[in-house]
Design a protein around this motif. Structure first.
Motif, PDB file in Angstrom:
ATOM      1  N   GLN A  50       0.898  -1.309  -0.075  1.00 48.31           N
ATOM      2  CA  GLN A  50      -0.090  -0.042  -0.023  1.00 48.31           C
ATOM      3  C   GLN A  50       0.978   1.133   0.135  1.00 48.31           C
ATOM      4  O   GLN A  50       0.537   2.186  -0.648  1.00 48.31           O
ATOM      5  CB  GLN A  50      -1.033  -0.071   1.152  1.00 48.31           C
ATOM      6  N   VAL A  51       1.814   1.379   0.678  1.00 41.78           N
ATOM      7  CA  VAL A  51       2.749   2.290   0.970  1.00 41.78           C
ATOM      8  C   VAL A  51       3.484   2.699  -0.442  1.00 41.78           C
ATOM      9  O   VAL A  51       3.880   3.702  -1.130  1.00 41.78           O
ATOM     10  CB  VAL A  51       4.016   2.317   2.095  1.00 41.78           C
ATOM     11  N   LEU A  52       4.122   1.536  -1.116  1.00 44.14           N
ATOM     12  CA  LEU A  52       4.866   1.668  -2.378  1.00 44.14           C
ATOM     13  C   LEU A  52       4.060   1.868  -3.345  1.00 44.14           C
ATOM     14  O   LEU A  52       4.825   2.245  -4.546  1.00 44.14           O
ATOM     15  CB  LEU A  52       5.710   0.248  -2.463  1.00 44.14           C
ATOM     16  N   ALA A  53       2.702   1.428  -3.193  1.00 42.00           N
ATOM     17  CA  ALA A  53       1.943   1.696  -4.410  1.00 42.00           C
ATOM     18  C   ALA A  53       1.990   3.384  -4.801  1.00 42.00           C
ATOM     19  O   ALA A  53       1.668   3.878  -5.965  1.00 42.00           O
ATOM     20  CB  ALA A  53       0.509   1.436  -4.318  1.00 42.00           C
ATOM     21  N   THR A  54       2.184   4.255  -3.679  1.00 41.91           N
ATOM     22  CA  THR A  54       2.043   5.590  -3.870  1.00 41.91           C
ATOM     23  C   THR A  54       3.190   6.391  -4.521  1.00 41.91           C
ATOM     24  O   THR A  54       3.288   7.540  -4.452  1.00 41.91           O
ATOM     25  CB  THR A  54       1.272   6.238  -2.689  1.00 41.91           C
ATOM     26  N   LYS A  55       4.282   5.538  -4.224  1.00 39.47           N
ATOM     27  CA  LYS A  55       5.560   5.987  -4.567  1.00 39.47           C
ATOM     28  C   LYS A  55       6.140   5.538  -5.840  1.00 39.47           C
ATOM     29  O   LYS A  55       5.873   4.348  -6.385  1.00 39.47           O
ATOM     30  CB  LYS A  55       6.494   5.933  -3.478  1.00 39.47           C
ATOM     31  N   SER A  56       6.829   6.439  -6.556  1.00 38.21           N
ATOM     32  CA  SER A  56       7.531   6.028  -7.941  1.00 38.21           C
ATOM     33  C   SER A  56       8.593   4.940  -7.696  1.00 38.21           C
ATOM     34  O   SER A  56       8.770   4.153  -8.441  1.00 38.21           O
ATOM     35  CB  SER A  56       7.891   7.125  -8.735  1.00 38.21           C
ATOM     36  N   ASP A  57       9.366   5.119  -6.583  1.00 31.70           N
ATOM     37  CA  ASP A  57      10.471   4.432  -6.211  1.00 31.70           C
ATOM     38  C   ASP A  57      10.124   3.092  -5.199  1.00 31.70           C
ATOM     39  O   ASP A  57      10.042   3.506  -4.156  1.00 31.70           O
ATOM     40  CB  ASP A  57      11.796   5.219  -5.601  1.00 31.70           C
ATOM     41  N   GLU A  58      10.390   2.004  -5.918  1.00 29.56           N
ATOM     42  CA  GLU A  58       9.970   0.747  -5.094  1.00 29.56           C
ATOM     43  C   GLU A  58      11.353   0.229  -4.344  1.00 29.56           C
ATOM     44  O   GLU A  58      11.461  -0.939  -4.318  1.00 29.56           O
ATOM     45  CB  GLU A  58       9.307  -0.262  -5.902  1.00 29.56           C
ATOM     46  N   SER A  59      11.744   1.417  -3.575  1.00 27.13           N
ATOM     47  CA  SER A  59      12.962   0.730  -2.630  1.00 27.13           C
ATOM     48  C   SER A  59      12.641   0.982  -1.278  1.00 27.13           C
ATOM     49  O   SER A  59      11.811   1.899  -0.871  1.00 27.13           O
ATOM     50  CB  SER A  59      14.216   1.561  -3.190  1.00 27.13           C
ATOM     51  N   ILE A  60      13.001  -0.002  -0.362  1.00 26.04           N
ATOM     52  CA  ILE A  60      12.973   0.297   1.106  1.00 26.04           C
ATOM     53  C   ILE A  60      14.224   0.271   1.983  1.00 26.04           C
ATOM     54  O   ILE A  60      15.111  -0.605   1.457  1.00 26.04           O
ATOM     55  CB  ILE A  60      12.163  -1.151   1.478  1.00 26.04           C
ATOM     56  N   LEU A  61      14.287   1.228   2.699  1.00 23.50           N
ATOM     57  CA  LEU A  61      15.418   1.072   3.656  1.00 23.50           C
ATOM     58  C   LEU A  61      14.898   0.366   4.945  1.00 23.50           C
ATOM     59  O   LEU A  61      14.270   0.746   5.672  1.00 23.50           O
ATOM     60  CB  LEU A  61      15.808   2.816   4.000  1.00 23.50           C
ATOM     61  N   LEU A  62      15.958  -0.880   5.144  1.00 23.75           N
ATOM     62  CA  LEU A  62      15.606  -1.610   6.071  1.00 23.75           C
ATOM     63  C   LEU A  62      16.548  -1.435   7.250  1.00 23.75           C
ATOM     64  O   LEU A  62      17.856  -1.579   7.255  1.00 23.75           O
ATOM     65  CB  LEU A  62      15.781  -3.189   5.445  1.00 23.75           C
ATOM     66  N   SER A  63      16.045  -1.010   8.428  1.00 25.14           N
ATOM     67  CA  SER A  63      16.664  -0.792   9.700  1.00 25.14           C
ATOM     68  C   SER A  63      16.134  -1.914  10.643  1.00 25.14           C
ATOM     69  O   SER A  63      15.089  -1.962  11.054  1.00 25.14           O
ATOM     70  CB  SER A  63      16.677   0.601  10.208  1.00 25.14           C
ATOM     71  N   VAL A  64      17.181  -2.659  10.929  1.00 26.90           N
ATOM     72  CA  VAL A  64      17.049  -3.885  11.682  1.00 26.90           C
ATOM     73  C   VAL A  64      18.106  -3.844  12.964  1.00 26.90           C
ATOM     74  O   VAL A  64      19.063  -3.609  12.725  1.00 26.90           O
ATOM     75  CB  VAL A  64      17.282  -5.295  11.037  1.00 26.90           C
ATOM     76  N   ASP A  65      17.529  -3.998  14.007  1.00 32.44           N
ATOM     77  CA  ASP A  65      18.250  -3.964  15.244  1.00 32.44           C
ATOM     78  C   ASP A  65      19.105  -5.118  15.181  1.00 32.44           C
ATOM     79  O   ASP A  65      18.670  -5.996  14.671  1.00 32.44           O
ATOM     80  CB  ASP A  65      17.575  -3.865  16.400  1.00 32.44           C
ATOM     81  N   GLN A  66      20.322  -5.160  16.034  1.00 30.21           N
ATOM     82  CA  GLN A  66      21.405  -6.436  15.787  1.00 30.21           C
ATOM     83  C   GLN A  66      20.701  -7.513  16.540  1.00 30.21           C
ATOM     84  O   GLN A  66      20.956  -8.623  16.324  1.00 30.21           O
ATOM     85  CB  GLN A  66      22.807  -5.823  16.420  1.00 30.21           C
ATOM     86  N   SER A  67      19.869  -7.467  17.541  1.00 28.55           N
ATOM     87  CA  SER A  67      19.292  -8.224  18.474  1.00 28.55           C
ATOM     88  C   SER A  67      18.155  -9.228  17.817  1.00 28.55           C
ATOM     89  O   SER A  67      17.815 -10.105  18.164  1.00 28.55           O
ATOM     90  CB  SER A  67      19.150  -7.822  19.806  1.00 28.55           C
ATOM     91  N   VAL A  68      17.676  -8.676  16.728  1.00 29.51           N
ATOM     92  CA  VAL A  68      16.407  -9.147  15.959  1.00 29.51           C
ATOM     93  C   VAL A  68      16.899 -10.506  15.373  1.00 29.51           C
ATOM     94  O   VAL A  68      17.959 -10.478  14.717  1.00 29.51           O
ATOM     95  CB  VAL A  68      16.021  -8.228  14.982  1.00 29.51           C
ATOM     96  N   PRO A  69      16.247 -11.714  15.728  1.00 33.11           N
ATOM     97  CA  PRO A  69      16.493 -12.921  15.114  1.00 33.11           C
ATOM     98  C   PRO A  69      16.804 -12.794  13.342  1.00 33.11           C
ATOM     99  O   PRO A  69      15.800 -12.142  12.662  1.00 33.11           O
ATOM    100  CB  PRO A  69      15.437 -13.810  15.446  1.00 33.11           C
TER     101      PRO A  69
END
Length: 132
Positions: free
Chosen positions: A86-105
């Motif tokens: 839904q979010v990417l449908a409204t944007k021309s660039d279909e790229s995501i910046l993924l921020s993941v904590d070090q402790s996430v499995p």
């Protein structure tokens, strides 16, 4: 005998000071809005010496408490794919910046990468610069 006063009261209202005040407030809010970080929720990122040149417009954050948020809006992990679509449908660039904590499995991050691969979205993993 002239008994009239020389000082006359002007009943007209001057808008010039009001417009000055409005423009000053507008400039203040424009400057303050540029100082607000879109990534306000803290994440302990892994280190890396690689850098990306492209700027991503959509950010996905997975915190140490496994709370998922898209552009600082908390979403359910079960409904992540639909929310991202839904979010990417409204944007021309279909790229995501993924921020993941070090402790996430790792399995949680792989699940997100799998969703991105299935939908052919580009993912950039956010890291903090390596200390020298």
């Amino acid at each position: 005998m002239n008994l009239r006063s020389r000082n006359k009261v002007n009943a007209a209202f001057s808008m010039s000071s009001m417009t000055d005040l409005v423009f000053l407030l507008l400039i203040f809010f424009i400057i303050v809005s540029t100082l607000v970080s879109p990534y306000a929720l803290p994440v302990d990122l892994p280190e890396s010496s690689n850098r990306t040149k492209d700027k991503q417009t959509t950010s996905l954050r997975i915190g140490a408490d496994l709370v998922h948020s898209i552009d600082n809006r908390v979403v359910s992990p079960d409904n992540l794919e639909a929310e991202l679509a839904q979010v990417l449908a409204t944007k021309s660039d279909e790229s995501i910046l993924l921020s993941v904590d070090q402790s996430v499995p790792t399995g949680t991050m792989v699940r997100v990468l799998d969703i991105a691969k299935r939908n052919k979205w580009k993912i950039v993993l956010k890291t903090r610069p390596a200390e020298r």
